[in-house]
Write a protein that holds these residues in place. Structure first.
Motif, PDB file in Angstrom:
ATOM      1  N   GLN A 106      83.700  12.136  75.416  1.00 41.14           N
ATOM      2  CA  GLN A 106      82.774  11.416  74.549  1.00 41.14           C
ATOM      3  C   GLN A 106      83.235  11.477  73.098  1.00 41.14           C
ATOM      4  O   GLN A 106      83.229  10.470  72.379  1.00 41.14           O
ATOM      5  N   ILE A 107      83.630  12.654  72.659  1.00 40.91           N
ATOM      6  CA  ILE A 107      84.088  12.830  71.285  1.00 40.91           C
ATOM      7  C   ILE A 107      85.342  11.998  71.020  1.00 40.91           C
ATOM      8  O   ILE A 107      85.453  11.312  70.001  1.00 40.91           O
ATOM      9  N   LYS A 108      86.285  12.042  71.955  1.00 40.77           N
ATOM     10  CA  LYS A 108      87.532  11.286  71.790  1.00 40.77           C
ATOM     11  C   LYS A 108      87.257   9.782  71.748  1.00 40.77           C
ATOM     12  O   LYS A 108      87.855   9.059  70.937  1.00 40.77           O
ATOM     13  N   VAL A 109      86.370   9.312  72.610  1.00 47.52           N
ATOM     14  CA  VAL A 109      86.041   7.887  72.642  1.00 47.52           C
ATOM     15  C   VAL A 109      85.503   7.430  71.286  1.00 47.52           C
ATOM     16  O   VAL A 109      85.902   6.386  70.755  1.00 47.52           O
ATOM     17  N   LEU A 110      84.601   8.211  70.700  1.00 47.10           N
ATOM     18  CA  LEU A 110      84.019   7.844  69.408  1.00 47.10           C
ATOM     19  C   LEU A 110      85.051   7.937  68.281  1.00 47.10           C
ATOM     20  O   LEU A 110      85.108   7.076  67.405  1.00 47.10           O
ATOM     21  N   GLU A 111      85.862   8.985  68.314  1.00 45.79           N
ATOM     22  CA  GLU A 111      86.875   9.125  67.256  1.00 45.79           C
ATOM     23  C   GLU A 111      87.920   8.025  67.340  1.00 45.79           C
ATOM     24  O   GLU A 111      88.347   7.487  66.315  1.00 45.79           O
ATOM     25  N   ASP A 112      88.323   7.667  68.550  1.00 44.77           N
ATOM     26  CA  ASP A 112      89.304   6.594  68.706  1.00 44.77           C
ATOM     27  C   ASP A 112      88.728   5.249  68.262  1.00 44.77           C
ATOM     28  O   ASP A 112      89.437   4.421  67.672  1.00 44.77           O
ATOM     29  N   ALA A 113      87.441   5.044  68.540  1.00 47.21           N
ATOM     30  CA  ALA A 113      86.819   3.763  68.214  1.00 47.21           C
ATOM     31  C   ALA A 113      86.555   3.607  66.728  1.00 47.21           C
ATOM     32  O   ALA A 113      86.686   2.507  66.185  1.00 47.21           O
ATOM     33  N   LEU A 114      86.196   4.713  66.055  1.00 47.71           N
ATOM     34  CA  LEU A 114      85.720   4.614  64.674  1.00 47.71           C
ATOM     35  C   LEU A 114      86.640   5.266  63.650  1.00 47.71           C
ATOM     36  O   LEU A 114      86.432   5.101  62.439  1.00 47.71           O
ATOM     37  N   LYS A 115      87.614   6.042  64.128  1.00 47.14           N
ATOM     38  CA  LYS A 115      88.600   6.668  63.230  1.00 47.14           C
ATOM     39  C   LYS A 115      87.949   7.604  62.217  1.00 47.14           C
ATOM     40  O   LYS A 115      88.385   7.728  61.072  1.00 47.14           O
ATOM     41  N   VAL A 116      86.880   8.283  62.639  1.00 48.64           N
ATOM     42  CA  VAL A 116      86.232   9.310  61.824  1.00 48.64           C
ATOM     43  C   VAL A 116      85.938  10.508  62.725  1.00 48.64           C
ATOM     44  O   VAL A 116      85.910  10.374  63.952  1.00 48.64           O
ATOM     45  N   PRO A 117      85.711  11.688  62.151  1.00 49.12           N
ATOM     46  CA  PRO A 117      85.342  12.834  62.976  1.00 49.12           C
ATOM     47  C   PRO A 117      84.057  12.567  63.760  1.00 49.12           C
ATOM     48  O   PRO A 117      83.115  11.964  63.243  1.00 49.12           O
ATOM     49  N   ALA A 118      84.035  13.019  64.998  1.00 51.04           N
ATOM     50  CA  ALA A 118      82.879  12.811  65.862  1.00 51.04           C
ATOM     51  C   ALA A 118      82.519  14.107  66.563  1.00 51.04           C
ATOM     52  O   ALA A 118      83.336  15.021  66.697  1.00 51.04           O
ATOM     53  N   SER A 119      81.283  14.172  67.029  1.00 50.58           N
ATOM     54  CA  SER A 119      80.842  15.300  67.834  1.00 50.58           C
ATOM     55  C   SER A 119      79.615  14.871  68.619  1.00 50.58           C
ATOM     56  O   SER A 119      79.183  13.711  68.532  1.00 50.58           O
ATOM     57  N   THR A 120      79.068  15.794  69.396  1.00 44.81           N
ATOM     58  CA  THR A 120      77.858  15.536  70.167  1.00 44.81           C
ATOM     59  C   THR A 120      76.874  16.669  69.910  1.00 44.81           C
ATOM     60  O   THR A 120      77.250  17.750  69.442  1.00 44.81           O
ATOM     61  N   THR A 121      75.628  16.447  70.252  1.00 44.18           N
ATOM     62  CA  THR A 121      74.626  17.496  70.055  1.00 44.18           C
ATOM     63  C   THR A 121      74.940  18.726  70.896  1.00 44.18           C
ATOM     64  O   THR A 121      74.724  19.857  70.461  1.00 44.18           O
ATOM     65  N   ALA A 122      75.456  18.507  72.104  1.00 43.27           N
ATOM     66  CA  ALA A 122      75.817  19.649  72.946  1.00 43.27           C
ATOM     67  C   ALA A 122      76.846  20.538  72.261  1.00 43.27           C
ATOM     68  O   ALA A 122      76.706  21.771  72.215  1.00 43.27           O
ATOM     69  N   MET A 123      77.882  19.923  71.677  1.00 50.46           N
ATOM     70  CA  MET A 123      78.887  20.714  70.968  1.00 50.46           C
ATOM     71  C   MET A 123      78.342  21.260  69.661  1.00 50.46           C
ATOM     72  O   MET A 123      78.780  22.327  69.200  1.00 50.46           O
ATOM     73  N   ALA A 124      77.394  20.576  69.061  1.00 52.42           N
ATOM     74  CA  ALA A 124      76.772  21.087  67.836  1.00 52.42           C
ATOM     75  C   ALA A 124      76.099  22.429  68.096  1.00 52.42           C
ATOM     76  O   ALA A 124      76.144  23.331  67.246  1.00 52.42           O
ATOM     77  N   PHE A 125      75.469  22.571  69.251  1.00 52.95           N
ATOM     78  CA  PHE A 125      74.869  23.868  69.599  1.00 52.95           C
ATOM     79  C   PHE A 125      75.934  24.953  69.675  1.00 52.95           C
ATOM     80  O   PHE A 125      75.718  26.070  69.179  1.00 52.95           O
TER      81      PHE A 125
END
Length: 270
Positions: free
Chosen positions: A117-136
């Motif tokens: 999920q993180i890679k998909v968002l970073e590849d699509a938007l070219k900015v750092p990404a994360s998810t709430t699960a990893m935020a915990f």
């Protein structure tokens, strides 16, 4: 700070009150978000206004087939297809980070699914990404927590999956409890007294930190009250999502009024 964008798990819906809401809150045209009017997405503009200095957020509400805390529904909700649909609304916005703000539609996919999920968002938007699960996970590391308790709104089988996700990252879950609520819509109706009641019921003295892992649950205005109720740090889904967005954008600063997490010293690699 420029926009921090959150991919929410709610249905895409442009509320008719959007323009008046933005004017009332002092947001300009560049600081816009789509507001569906249910669950707890209003925690994010609340946090953005209360933090110092204030930040701009935009909420993009992604589609899903069914509002249900089941493995099947959550897997579809957090699929690459749904994330990429949401990411289309974020392109060209000049943002600094993006969050997928669903805990359960992230950890349900397992460690590899979360990383995808993180890679998909970073590849699509070219900015750092994360998810709430990893935020915990990152928030617990920042807090130096080892033994945790979970006060989940989810059904028991979904709470069990969150327990396993935490354990796979080296944390000891000394107690986990589930309220058994199926839909995000119902979770969003819980009041402050409801939340304080169930966290005090589900806490244990053996835990150094209490986790409340549902982004559909309001918590932003109650963080200090929750910690006062159990006399320990409390991490909620919307709180850690907002913290994570600031962290990965390199904009994290100490704050008061947002729980112990925001008052902890900030490491150089934050």
């Amino acid at each position: 700070m420029k926009n921090i964008l959150y991919c929410s798990k709610k249905l895409e819906k442009v509320a008719s009150i959007r323009h008046s809401l933005l004017e009332r809150r002092g947001f300009g045209d560049e600081d816009r978000f789509l507001y569906p009017g249910f669950a707890a997405e209003d925690d994010y503009p609340y946090l953005s206004m209360m933090v110092e200095p204030s930040v701009d957020v935009k909420l993009v509400h992604t589609n899903f087939n069914r509002d249900a805390h089941t493995v099947e529904a959550l897997t579809e909700m957090g699929s690459n297809k749904r994330l990429l649909e949401g990411a289309e609304y974020l392109k060209g916005e000049g943002v600094e980070s993006v969050m997928w703000t669903s805990t359960s539609a992230s950890f349900t996919l397992g460690i590899e699914g979360v990383q995808e999920q993180i890679k998909v968002l970073e590849d699509a938007l070219k900015v750092p990404a994360s998810t709430t699960a990893m935020a915990f996970i990152h928030a617990l590391d920042a807090m130096g927590s080892n033994r945790v308790a979970i006060a989940a709104t989810y059904p028991k089988d979904i709470a069990q999956l969150f327990k396993e996700f935490l354990e796979s990252h080296g944390f000891e879950v000394v107690k986990y409890s589930s309220k058994g609520i199926i839909t995000a819509a119902e979770v969003g109706t819980l009041r402050r007294e409801d939340v304080i009641d169930f966290v005090t019921q589900y806490d244990t003295s053996n835990a150094d930190t209490l986790l409340i892992p549902d982004t559909a649950l309001h918590s932003a205005a109650w963080l200090e009250g929750l910690e006062d109720a159990v006399q320990k740090p409390v991490l909620t889904a919307n709180q850690v999502s907002f913290w994570e967005a600031l962290r990965i954008a390199g904009k994290l600063t100490n704050q008061t009024g947002f729980g112990e997490l925001f008052s902890r010293p900030i490491s150089e690699d934050s």
